[in-house]
Design a protein around this motif. Structure first.
Motif, PDB file in Angstrom:
ATOM      1  N   GLY A  63       0.816  -1.213   0.000  1.00  0.00           N
ATOM      2  CA  GLY A  63       0.000   0.000   0.000  1.00  0.00           C
ATOM      3  C   GLY A  63       0.848   1.260   0.000  1.00  0.00           C
ATOM      4  N   ARG A  64       0.574   2.143   0.971  1.00  0.00           N
ATOM      5  CA  ARG A  64       1.288   3.420   1.054  1.00  0.00           C
ATOM      6  C   ARG A  64       2.372   3.428   2.121  1.00  0.00           C
ATOM      7  N   THR A  65       2.634   2.271   2.707  1.00  0.00           N
ATOM      8  CA  THR A  65       3.732   2.169   3.666  1.00  0.00           C
ATOM      9  C   THR A  65       5.054   2.080   2.904  1.00  0.00           C
ATOM     10  N   GLU A  66       6.136   2.548   3.519  1.00  0.00           N
ATOM     11  CA  GLU A  66       7.445   2.489   2.878  1.00  0.00           C
ATOM     12  C   GLU A  66       7.819   1.059   2.498  1.00  0.00           C
ATOM     13  N   ARG A  67       8.633   0.936   1.451  1.00  0.00           N
ATOM     14  CA  ARG A  67       9.013  -0.371   0.930  1.00  0.00           C
ATOM     15  C   ARG A  67      10.535  -0.532   0.987  1.00  0.00           C
ATOM     16  N   PRO A  68      11.050  -0.998   2.125  1.00  0.00           N
ATOM     17  CA  PRO A  68      12.494  -1.242   2.206  1.00  0.00           C
ATOM     18  C   PRO A  68      12.874  -2.503   1.441  1.00  0.00           C
ATOM     19  N   ARG A  69      14.144  -2.693   1.239  1.00  0.00           N
ATOM     20  CA  ARG A  69      14.622  -3.863   0.490  1.00  0.00           C
ATOM     21  C   ARG A  69      14.448  -5.153   1.289  1.00  0.00           C
ATOM     22  N   THR A  70      14.547  -5.084   2.602  1.00  0.00           N
ATOM     23  CA  THR A  70      14.556  -6.285   3.425  1.00  0.00           C
ATOM     24  C   THR A  70      13.548  -6.169   4.571  1.00  0.00           C
ATOM     25  N   GLY A  71      13.420  -7.275   5.331  1.00  0.00           N
ATOM     26  CA  GLY A  71      12.616  -7.246   6.549  1.00  0.00           C
ATOM     27  C   GLY A  71      11.211  -7.782   6.395  1.00  0.00           C
ATOM     28  N   TYR A  72      11.002  -8.782   5.536  1.00  0.00           N
ATOM     29  CA  TYR A  72       9.662  -9.303   5.292  1.00  0.00           C
ATOM     30  C   TYR A  72       9.413 -10.656   5.977  1.00  0.00           C
ATOM     31  N   ASP A  73      10.244 -10.970   6.947  1.00  0.00           N
ATOM     32  CA  ASP A  73      10.080 -12.188   7.730  1.00  0.00           C
ATOM     33  C   ASP A  73       9.061 -11.946   8.843  1.00  0.00           C
ATOM     34  N   PRO A  74       8.453 -13.005   9.392  1.00  0.00           N
ATOM     35  CA  PRO A  74       7.449 -12.840  10.443  1.00  0.00           C
ATOM     36  C   PRO A  74       7.973 -12.134  11.689  1.00  0.00           C
ATOM     37  N   GLY A  75       9.225 -12.409  12.076  1.00  0.00           N
ATOM     38  CA  GLY A  75       9.775 -11.755  13.265  1.00  0.00           C
ATOM     39  C   GLY A  75       9.808 -10.246  13.127  1.00  0.00           C
ATOM     40  N   THR A  76      10.215  -9.763  11.955  1.00  0.00           N
ATOM     41  CA  THR A  76      10.245  -8.316  11.736  1.00  0.00           C
ATOM     42  C   THR A  76       8.832  -7.750  11.679  1.00  0.00           C
ATOM     43  N   ALA A  77       7.898  -8.510  11.095  1.00  0.00           N
ATOM     44  CA  ALA A  77       6.509  -8.050  11.053  1.00  0.00           C
ATOM     45  C   ALA A  77       5.949  -7.873  12.464  1.00  0.00           C
ATOM     46  N   VAL A  78       6.309  -8.779  13.374  1.00  0.00           N
ATOM     47  CA  VAL A  78       5.862  -8.649  14.765  1.00  0.00           C
ATOM     48  C   VAL A  78       6.494  -7.424  15.413  1.00  0.00           C
TER      49      VAL A  78
END
Length: 260
Positions: A63-78
């Motif tokens: 959506g409109r949230t920033e899109r970094p290159r990394t960090g799409y694992d569940p731990g980072t999402a939490v």
């Protein structure tokens, strides 16, 4: 609508105030072409009208949230969720999490990693079975290859299908220019032991024809406070195809948890 800084990103957030004093309800959407808008009329507005504050946000990279290159694992999402709740000053009391598809998987991760933040879970068609990672990676990899050369976006733009073109561009950016596929591939499947230590009440809603039903049965077998609801005639389209029944189940569950 607001941009809220949390965990070194700016998140697109919408809050719908409720008139009650119960826990806020936070919505987590699905992967790639999904965003907070899928919840707005289906569940968020009815939840707010029932008295609960509703919080919707676009996940990292969506959506409109920033899109970094990394960090799409569940731990980072939490960690994203925990930081966002702190930024919104909602970390003082547990919240309800409602997650659709992969958002349901992330909600379950949050309840396991940060039970102090979670009052209850509503999981809508979450992929839970041990083979879900492999199946999702196959699906995402095929989609990534189809988007890589950029011709689909150009063709849709030429045809003036602007919304579809924007979705294709977002999917291409996530699948081919971030670590999302690799991060999901490295995810550990849930185990019966994980389900057994769930401290929060769980309502899991699945379509009658969903290929994800084996995971639902495993959850019901091992989670001490889990209820599985099957909606007839539906597959992996419960949020849109079964909105009325789902809305009733969600409001009933929120009222039941509040009364405990």
């Amino acid at each position: 609508m607001a941009e809220i800084p949390a965990n070194s990103l700016r998140f697109h957030v919408q809050r719908l105030p409720g008139h009650g004093a119960g826990p806020a309800v936070v919505f987590l959407h699905g992967l790639v072409v999904d965003n907070l808008s899928s919840f707005y009329c289906t569940l968020a507005v009815p939840v707010a009208r029932a008295g609960h504050e509703a919080v919707l946000y676009d996940l990292r990279g969506h959506g409109r949230t920033e899109r970094p290159r990394t960090g799409y694992d569940p731990g980072t999402a939490v960690r994203d969720l925990a930081a966002l709740l702190a930024a919104l000053r909602l970390d003082g009391h547990p919240v309800h999490l409602i997650g659709n598809s992969y958002g349901g998987t992330l909600a379950l991760h949050a309840a396991l990693a940060r039970p102090d933040l979670v009052a209850g879970l509503v999981l809508i068609e979450p992929p839970l079975g041990g083979d879900w990672v492999a199946n999702m990676i196959d699906t995402l990899s095929v989609a990534a290859l189809g988007l890589e050369d950029g011709t689909l976006h150009s063709e849709l733009t030429t045809l003036r299908r602007r919304k579809a073109a924007r979705l294709a561009a977002t999917a291409d950016a996530l699948l081919n220019r971030t670590s999302l596929i690799d991060d999901i591939a490295a995810s550990r499947p849930f185990t019966p032991e994980d389900y057994g230590r769930l401290e929060t009440p769980v309502l899991a809603v699945f379509g009658e024809h969903s290929e994800l039903l084996p995971g639902a049965r495993e959850l019901a077998r091992h989670a001490p406070h889990a209820t599985v609801r099957i909606l007839p005639g539906l597959g992996h389209d419960v949020l849109q195809g079964g909105t009325e029944a789902l809305r009733h189940a969600v409001l009933e569950r929120l009222g039941a948890v509040a009364a405990v």
